[in-house]
Scaffold this motif. Structure first.
Motif, PDB file in Angstrom:
ATOM      1  N   ARG A 104      22.345 -23.738 -34.778  1.00  0.00           N
ATOM      2  CA  ARG A 104      22.779 -23.901 -32.774  1.00  0.00           C
ATOM      3  C   ARG A 104      23.543 -25.986 -32.906  1.00  0.00           C
ATOM      4  O   ARG A 104      23.409 -26.443 -32.834  1.00  0.00           O
ATOM      5  N   ARG A 105      21.909 -26.425 -33.635  1.00  0.00           N
ATOM      6  CA  ARG A 105      21.874 -28.151 -33.455  1.00  0.00           C
ATOM      7  C   ARG A 105      22.741 -28.224 -34.700  1.00  0.00           C
ATOM      8  O   ARG A 105      23.132 -29.502 -34.696  1.00  0.00           O
ATOM      9  N   LEU A 106      22.747 -27.921 -35.499  1.00  0.00           N
ATOM     10  CA  LEU A 106      23.049 -28.303 -36.945  1.00  0.00           C
ATOM     11  C   LEU A 106      24.211 -27.942 -36.521  1.00  0.00           C
ATOM     12  O   LEU A 106      25.716 -28.642 -37.268  1.00  0.00           O
ATOM     13  N   ALA A 107      25.515 -26.843 -36.264  1.00  0.00           N
ATOM     14  CA  ALA A 107      26.755 -26.984 -36.440  1.00  0.00           C
ATOM     15  C   ALA A 107      27.104 -28.218 -34.986  1.00  0.00           C
ATOM     16  O   ALA A 107      26.995 -28.744 -34.665  1.00  0.00           O
ATOM     17  N   SER A 108      28.295 -28.637 -35.831  1.00  0.00           N
ATOM     18  CA  SER A 108      29.395 -29.428 -34.979  1.00  0.00           C
ATOM     19  C   SER A 108      30.008 -28.800 -34.704  1.00  0.00           C
ATOM     20  O   SER A 108      31.421 -28.439 -34.645  1.00  0.00           O
ATOM     21  N   PRO A 109      29.495 -29.322 -33.486  1.00  0.00           N
ATOM     22  CA  PRO A 109      30.954 -28.846 -31.643  1.00  0.00           C
ATOM     23  C   PRO A 109      32.568 -28.860 -31.976  1.00  0.00           C
ATOM     24  O   PRO A 109      32.508 -30.003 -32.469  1.00  0.00           O
ATOM     25  N   VAL A 155       9.039 -33.665 -46.337  1.00  0.00           N
ATOM     26  CA  VAL A 155       9.549 -32.503 -45.463  1.00  0.00           C
ATOM     27  C   VAL A 155      10.502 -32.698 -44.794  1.00  0.00           C
ATOM     28  O   VAL A 155      11.534 -32.362 -44.304  1.00  0.00           O
ATOM     29  N   ARG A 156      10.203 -33.107 -43.659  1.00  0.00           N
ATOM     30  CA  ARG A 156      10.731 -33.771 -42.697  1.00  0.00           C
ATOM     31  C   ARG A 156      12.024 -34.793 -42.916  1.00  0.00           C
ATOM     32  O   ARG A 156      13.045 -34.575 -42.673  1.00  0.00           O
ATOM     33  N   GLN A 157      11.351 -35.292 -43.867  1.00  0.00           N
ATOM     34  CA  GLN A 157      12.537 -36.592 -44.803  1.00  0.00           C
ATOM     35  C   GLN A 157      13.473 -35.824 -45.049  1.00  0.00           C
ATOM     36  O   GLN A 157      14.724 -36.110 -44.887  1.00  0.00           O
ATOM     37  N   GLN A 158      13.429 -34.566 -46.161  1.00  0.00           N
ATOM     38  CA  GLN A 158      14.492 -34.278 -46.744  1.00  0.00           C
ATOM     39  C   GLN A 158      15.167 -33.586 -45.435  1.00  0.00           C
ATOM     40  O   GLN A 158      16.586 -34.067 -46.151  1.00  0.00           O
ATOM     41  N   LEU A 159      14.693 -32.553 -45.248  1.00  0.00           N
ATOM     42  CA  LEU A 159      15.963 -31.840 -43.260  1.00  0.00           C
ATOM     43  C   LEU A 159      16.432 -32.703 -42.654  1.00  0.00           C
ATOM     44  O   LEU A 159      17.161 -32.765 -42.187  1.00  0.00           O
ATOM     45  N   ALA A 160      15.742 -33.820 -42.895  1.00  0.00           N
ATOM     46  CA  ALA A 160      16.488 -34.843 -41.994  1.00  0.00           C
ATOM     47  C   ALA A 160      18.365 -35.423 -42.270  1.00  0.00           C
ATOM     48  O   ALA A 160      18.911 -35.724 -41.951  1.00  0.00           O
ATOM     49  N   ALA A 161      18.477 -34.737 -43.769  1.00  0.00           N
ATOM     50  CA  ALA A 161      19.258 -36.126 -45.195  1.00  0.00           C
ATOM     51  C   ALA A 161      20.299 -34.621 -44.639  1.00  0.00           C
ATOM     52  O   ALA A 161      21.021 -34.476 -45.582  1.00  0.00           O
ATOM     53  N   ILE A 162      19.881 -33.383 -44.400  1.00  0.00           N
ATOM     54  CA  ILE A 162      20.206 -31.831 -45.096  1.00  0.00           C
ATOM     55  C   ILE A 162      22.048 -32.331 -44.187  1.00  0.00           C
ATOM     56  O   ILE A 162      22.198 -32.934 -42.539  1.00  0.00           O
ATOM     57  N   GLU A 163      23.154 -31.944 -45.003  1.00  0.00           N
ATOM     58  CA  GLU A 163      24.808 -32.528 -44.112  1.00  0.00           C
ATOM     59  C   GLU A 163      25.039 -30.287 -44.302  1.00  0.00           C
ATOM     60  O   GLU A 163      25.056 -30.016 -44.541  1.00  0.00           O
ATOM     61  N   VAL A 164      26.138 -30.661 -43.503  1.00  0.00           N
ATOM     62  CA  VAL A 164      26.552 -29.048 -42.995  1.00  0.00           C
ATOM     63  C   VAL A 164      28.250 -29.687 -43.549  1.00  0.00           C
ATOM     64  O   VAL A 164      28.534 -30.214 -43.440  1.00  0.00           O
ATOM     65  N   ALA A 179      10.406 -30.085 -27.151  1.00  0.00           N
ATOM     66  CA  ALA A 179      10.477 -30.778 -28.100  1.00  0.00           C
ATOM     67  C   ALA A 179      11.713 -31.859 -27.907  1.00  0.00           C
ATOM     68  O   ALA A 179      12.225 -32.400 -28.327  1.00  0.00           O
ATOM     69  N   ALA A 180      12.782 -30.413 -28.124  1.00  0.00           N
ATOM     70  CA  ALA A 180      14.612 -31.305 -28.251  1.00  0.00           C
ATOM     71  C   ALA A 180      15.199 -31.952 -27.033  1.00  0.00           C
ATOM     72  O   ALA A 180      15.826 -32.422 -27.473  1.00  0.00           O
ATOM     73  N   GLY A 181      14.445 -31.858 -26.015  1.00  0.00           N
ATOM     74  CA  GLY A 181      14.637 -32.296 -24.355  1.00  0.00           C
ATOM     75  C   GLY A 181      16.163 -32.302 -24.220  1.00  0.00           C
ATOM     76  O   GLY A 181      16.583 -33.164 -24.000  1.00  0.00           O
ATOM     77  N   GLY A 182      16.653 -31.177 -24.012  1.00  0.00           N
ATOM     78  CA  GLY A 182      18.005 -30.963 -24.092  1.00  0.00           C
ATOM     79  C   GLY A 182      19.021 -31.821 -25.298  1.00  0.00           C
ATOM     80  O   GLY A 182      20.273 -31.390 -25.063  1.00  0.00           O
ATOM     81  N   CYS A 183      18.263 -31.732 -26.782  1.00  0.00           N
ATOM     82  CA  CYS A 183      19.694 -33.032 -27.237  1.00  0.00           C
ATOM     83  C   CYS A 183      20.135 -31.813 -28.096  1.00  0.00           C
ATOM     84  O   CYS A 183      19.905 -30.503 -28.440  1.00  0.00           O
ATOM     85  N   ALA A 184      21.225 -31.836 -27.972  1.00  0.00           N
ATOM     86  CA  ALA A 184      22.332 -31.284 -28.980  1.00  0.00           C
ATOM     87  C   ALA A 184      22.190 -32.054 -30.336  1.00  0.00           C
ATOM     88  O   ALA A 184      22.441 -33.040 -30.150  1.00  0.00           O
ATOM     89  N   GLY A 185      23.018 -30.865 -31.447  1.00  0.00           N
ATOM     90  CA  GLY A 185      23.845 -31.300 -32.840  1.00  0.00           C
ATOM     91  C   GLY A 185      22.493 -32.572 -33.712  1.00  0.00           C
ATOM     92  O   GLY A 185      21.430 -31.633 -32.915  1.00  0.00           O
ATOM     93  N   ALA A 212      31.913 -30.718 -25.617  1.00  0.00           N
ATOM     94  CA  ALA A 212      31.548 -30.101 -23.477  1.00  0.00           C
ATOM     95  C   ALA A 212      31.562 -28.422 -23.854  1.00  0.00           C
ATOM     96  O   ALA A 212      31.022 -28.451 -23.039  1.00  0.00           O
ATOM     97  N   GLU A 213      31.897 -28.228 -24.516  1.00  0.00           N
ATOM     98  CA  GLU A 213      31.119 -26.985 -24.839  1.00  0.00           C
ATOM     99  C   GLU A 213      31.426 -25.927 -26.042  1.00  0.00           C
ATOM    100  O   GLU A 213      32.149 -25.856 -27.513  1.00  0.00           O
ATOM    101  N   PRO A 214      29.864 -26.791 -26.659  1.00  0.00           N
ATOM    102  CA  PRO A 214      30.048 -26.396 -28.457  1.00  0.00           C
ATOM    103  C   PRO A 214      30.418 -25.030 -28.553  1.00  0.00           C
ATOM    104  O   PRO A 214      30.496 -24.260 -27.554  1.00  0.00           O
ATOM    105  N   ALA A 215      30.563 -25.256 -30.441  1.00  0.00           N
ATOM    106  CA  ALA A 215      30.988 -23.668 -30.425  1.00  0.00           C
ATOM    107  C   ALA A 215      29.697 -22.931 -31.309  1.00  0.00           C
ATOM    108  O   ALA A 215      28.742 -22.782 -30.905  1.00  0.00           O
ATOM    109  N   ASP A 216      29.939 -21.330 -30.854  1.00  0.00           N
ATOM    110  CA  ASP A 216      28.666 -20.357 -31.649  1.00  0.00           C
ATOM    111  C   ASP A 216      28.549 -20.650 -33.839  1.00  0.00           C
ATOM    112  O   ASP A 216      29.700 -20.931 -33.866  1.00  0.00           O
ATOM    113  N   PRO A 217      27.915 -21.704 -33.664  1.00  0.00           N
ATOM    114  CA  PRO A 217      27.821 -21.642 -35.299  1.00  0.00           C
ATOM    115  C   PRO A 217      27.665 -20.665 -36.209  1.00  0.00           C
ATOM    116  O   PRO A 217      28.389 -20.407 -37.507  1.00  0.00           O
TER     117      PRO A 217
END
Length: 205
Positions: free
Chosen positions: A139-144, A196-205, A76-82, A148-153
């Motif tokens: 892994r998606r929440l972390a800011s790389p 809950v989808r809406q609330q989680l979309a607003a999560i900030e790290v 479902a993520a289709g390879g999308c990162a971040g 080119a090489e995302p960090a291990d969150p």
């Protein structure tokens, strides 16, 4: 005629696959071993040639179910990162399609209350399932640090914060999906997922 090791392994895999779907759809206690074996096209008496107990089958079915949901969410993520990838995971998990198909969904939402009362070995498998889902979200929440090489969150300076957000996200997702399935009102059920989808979309790290 004696079965080959490959045939025996395939039979065992089929039993686990069938059990994973039935336990998630109908519940662990409501699903008897005879039901599982019949659905797999096998005799009840053959169960103990493959498993020592129902607990062992439950643990393996939970592991298989987790592999299913992880693969489905990755697709479902289709390879999308971040954050785009994170939102895609949340959208897929908190979707009407997932709500309406517990037999193919997340075992934590489908069997959570029963898994909490299971034997120690099964709870260990369920705990690992939660850890795997948390890691996927983290892994998606972390800011790389390097696009080119995302960090291990879980190992970078933000690791604790990222993991905390991921734990919160999974807890909200499992809870919302469970409540949406409990609700007898279609509009309330849909609103639970959307809120809950809406609330989680607003999560900030």
């Amino acid at each position: 005629m004696r079965k080959s090791k490959a045939e025996t392994a395939e039979t065992r895999r089929r039993i686990v696959e069938v059990a994973a779907g039935m336990f998630r759809a109908n519940g662990i206690h409501a699903t008897g071993l005879a039901d599982v074996m019949a659905a797999a096209g096998l005799s009840h008496g053959g169960f103990y040639r493959h498993f020592e107990s129902k607990d062992q089958l439950v643990a393996e079915a939970c592991e298989a179910g987790t592999a299913d949901i992880l693969a489905a969410l990755e697709a479902a993520a289709g390879g999308c990162a971040g954050r785009d990838g994170f939102r895609a995971l949340v959208e897929a998990y908190l979707s009407p399609a997932h709500r309406d198909a517990p037999g193919n969904g997340c075992p934590l939402a489908s069997m959570g209350s029963e898994l909490a009362r299971a034997d120690e070995g099964t709870r260990a498998v369920a705990s690992q399932s939660a850890d795997d889902l948390i890691a996927m979200l983290a892994r998606r929440l972390a800011s790389p640090s390097d696009p080119a090489e995302p960090a291990d969150p879980l190992n970078d300076a933000q690791g604790d914060t990222v993991r905390s957000r991921a734990v919160f996200a999974l807890s909200a997702m499992v809870g919302a999906l469970t409540l949406a399935r409990i609700s007898t009102d279609p509009q309330t059920s849909a609103s639970l997922l959307a809120d809950v989808r809406q609330q989680l979309a607003a999560i900030e790290v």
